[in-house]
Write a protein that holds these residues in place. Structure first.
Motif, PDB file in Angstrom:
ATOM      1  N   TYR A  33       0.852  -1.186   0.000  1.00 37.79           N
ATOM      2  CA  TYR A  33       0.000   0.000   0.000  1.00 37.79           C
ATOM      3  C   TYR A  33       0.889   1.237   0.000  1.00 37.79           C
ATOM      4  N   PHE A  35       0.745   5.592   0.624  1.00 36.00           N
ATOM      5  CA  PHE A  35      -0.037   6.626   1.289  1.00 36.00           C
ATOM      6  C   PHE A  35       0.617   7.982   1.099  1.00 36.00           C
ATOM      7  N   GLU A  52      -3.844   1.080  -3.212  1.00 40.23           N
ATOM      8  CA  GLU A  52      -3.486  -0.330  -3.087  1.00 40.23           C
ATOM      9  C   GLU A  52      -2.762  -0.743  -4.358  1.00 40.23           C
ATOM     10  N   LYS A  95       3.733   0.663   2.805  1.00 42.92           N
ATOM     11  CA  LYS A  95       3.474  -0.385   3.798  1.00 42.92           C
ATOM     12  C   LYS A  95       3.152  -1.691   3.086  1.00 42.92           C
ATOM     13  N   ARG A  97       1.739  -5.667   3.556  1.00 42.83           N
ATOM     14  CA  ARG A  97       0.496  -6.064   4.231  1.00 42.83           C
ATOM     15  C   ARG A  97       0.628  -6.194   5.737  1.00 42.83           C
ATOM     16  N   ALA A  98       1.651  -6.844   6.209  1.00 40.99           N
ATOM     17  CA  ALA A  98       1.767  -7.099   7.648  1.00 40.99           C
ATOM     18  C   ALA A  98       3.009  -6.459   8.233  1.00 40.99           C
ATOM     19  N   ASP A  99       3.409  -5.350   7.699  1.00 37.78           N
ATOM     20  CA  ASP A  99       4.670  -4.741   8.129  1.00 37.78           C
ATOM     21  C   ASP A  99       4.439  -3.290   8.535  1.00 37.78           C
ATOM     22  N   LYS A 100       5.526  -2.652   8.910  1.00 41.02           N
ATOM     23  CA  LYS A 100       5.459  -1.279   9.388  1.00 41.02           C
ATOM     24  C   LYS A 100       5.337  -0.297   8.225  1.00 41.02           C
ATOM     25  N   LEU A 101       4.901   0.913   8.553  1.00 45.99           N
ATOM     26  CA  LEU A 101       4.797   2.002   7.584  1.00 45.99           C
ATOM     27  C   LEU A 101       6.160   2.688   7.499  1.00 45.99           C
ATOM     28  N   ILE A 102       6.643   2.876   6.270  1.00 46.50           N
ATOM     29  CA  ILE A 102       7.942   3.503   6.045  1.00 46.50           C
ATOM     30  C   ILE A 102       7.720   4.830   5.356  1.00 46.50           C
TER      31      ILE A 102
ATOM     32  N   TYR B  33       1.756   1.409  16.960  1.00 45.94           N
ATOM     33  CA  TYR B  33       3.089   1.713  16.449  1.00 45.94           C
ATOM     34  C   TYR B  33       3.662   2.915  17.192  1.00 45.94           C
ATOM     35  N   TYR B  35       6.739   5.821  16.559  1.00 49.75           N
ATOM     36  CA  TYR B  35       7.693   6.418  15.632  1.00 49.75           C
ATOM     37  C   TYR B  35       8.402   7.571  16.324  1.00 49.75           C
ATOM     38  N   PHE B  45      10.483   4.494  12.259  1.00 51.92           N
ATOM     39  CA  PHE B  45       9.835   3.418  12.993  1.00 51.92           C
ATOM     40  C   PHE B  45      10.665   2.997  14.200  1.00 51.92           C
ATOM     41  N   TYR B  48       6.440  -1.972  16.927  1.00 54.57           N
ATOM     42  CA  TYR B  48       5.068  -2.260  16.528  1.00 54.57           C
ATOM     43  C   TYR B  48       4.533  -3.380  17.411  1.00 54.57           C
ATOM     44  N   ASP B  56       7.452  -6.362  16.157  1.00 57.31           N
ATOM     45  CA  ASP B  56       8.664  -5.888  15.490  1.00 57.31           C
ATOM     46  C   ASP B  56       9.242  -4.749  16.305  1.00 57.31           C
ATOM     47  N   ASN B 103      -4.374  -1.529   7.217  1.00 54.56           N
ATOM     48  CA  ASN B 103      -3.227  -0.846   6.646  1.00 54.56           C
ATOM     49  C   ASN B 103      -3.340   0.667   6.710  1.00 54.56           C
ATOM     50  N   LEU B 105      -3.057   3.649   9.222  1.00 53.26           N
ATOM     51  CA  LEU B 105      -2.655   4.050  10.564  1.00 53.26           C
ATOM     52  C   LEU B 105      -3.246   5.417  10.892  1.00 53.26           C
TER      53      LEU B 105
END
Lengths: 113, 116
Positions: A33, A35, A52, A95, A97-102, B33, B35, B45, B48, B56, B103, B105
């Motif tokens: 995804y 954003f 998406e 992001k 699916r199951a991970d952190k937002l970068i 989360y 940050y 980050f 989490y 994580d 997805n 946040l």
């Protein structure tokens, strides 16, 4: 590792005009995804628009739209009919699916009357 | 609650002191989360949580930083022996688990930490 790059530290636009903010990203995944978040001086991170990766159609939210080029790994934000209230920091983010937002490093948008 | 709540909004402390920052997520959000945002930078980050467990924690910079979420709701970020380089805005976010909403946040307004 995934990375997000925003190459424009600052942009400016005149009220009622259109501006485009650039974002590129790097990933080896196919399901993810993207954003755009807006951060005004109040520090509150506000979601502007979401895309998406499996959807080819570009997302649109009122005056905000994106140009999503999956093969080029590009995700730009277009703001039409800019308003003074659009002035803020804009962050592009990725992001899986199951991970952190970068997040990228951000673009400061100034809007002139 | 209606939004993500973070306290304190601002915290000034002296080098070497211990600090706790609190985050109260949106009711029903299982993912949380943390940050850290330094001046002029994008959020980085830290950690989490999915429920009570840290899914994580790869972003925690060193062992002076620790976070807990004992009951799967409120979380506390703890910083021991603070250093001037810890000065930043600490942002908390939460999201639902499962479905497309997982997805997205939602962020709090952050806690600005200043270490003198």
């Amino acid at each position: 590792a995934q990375t997000v790059t925003q190459s424009q530290p600052e942009m400016s636009v005149q009220e009622a005009e259109t501006v485009t903010l650039s974002c590129t990203y790097d990933t080896s995944e196919s399901d993810y995804y993207l954003f755009w978040y807006k951060q005004p001086p109040s520090r509150q991170m506000i979601l502007v628009i979401r895309q998406e990766a499996y959807k080819q159609q570009n997302a649109t939210e009122n005056r905000f739209s994106v140009n999503f080029q999956k093969a080029a790994k590009s995700f730009s934000l277009k703001i039409s009919d800019s308003q003074l209230g659009d002035a803020a920091m804009y962050f592009c983010a990725y992001k899986s699916r199951a991970d952190k937002l970068i997040f990228g490093t951000g673009t400061r948008l100034q809007v002139f009357p | 609650g209606a939004g993500v709540s973070q306290t304190p909004s601002n915290k000034v402390t002296e080098k070497g002191k211990y600090v706790e920052l609190r985050c109260d997520p949106i009711s029903g959000h299982t993912a949380l989360y943390w940050y850290r945002q330094s001046l002029g930078q994008g959020p980085e980050f830290l950690i989490y949580f999915q429920g009570t467990g840290a899914a994580d924690d790869s972003g925690l910079p060193n062992d002076r930083f620790f976070a807990v979420r004992p009951e799967g709701s409120v979380s506390t970020l703890k910083i021991q022996r603070t250093e001037r380089g810890d000065s930043a805005v600490y942002l908390c976010a939460s999201s639902r688990s499962g479905g497309s909403g997982a997805n997205v946040l939602t962020f709090g307004a952050g806690s600005r930490l200043t270490v003198l």
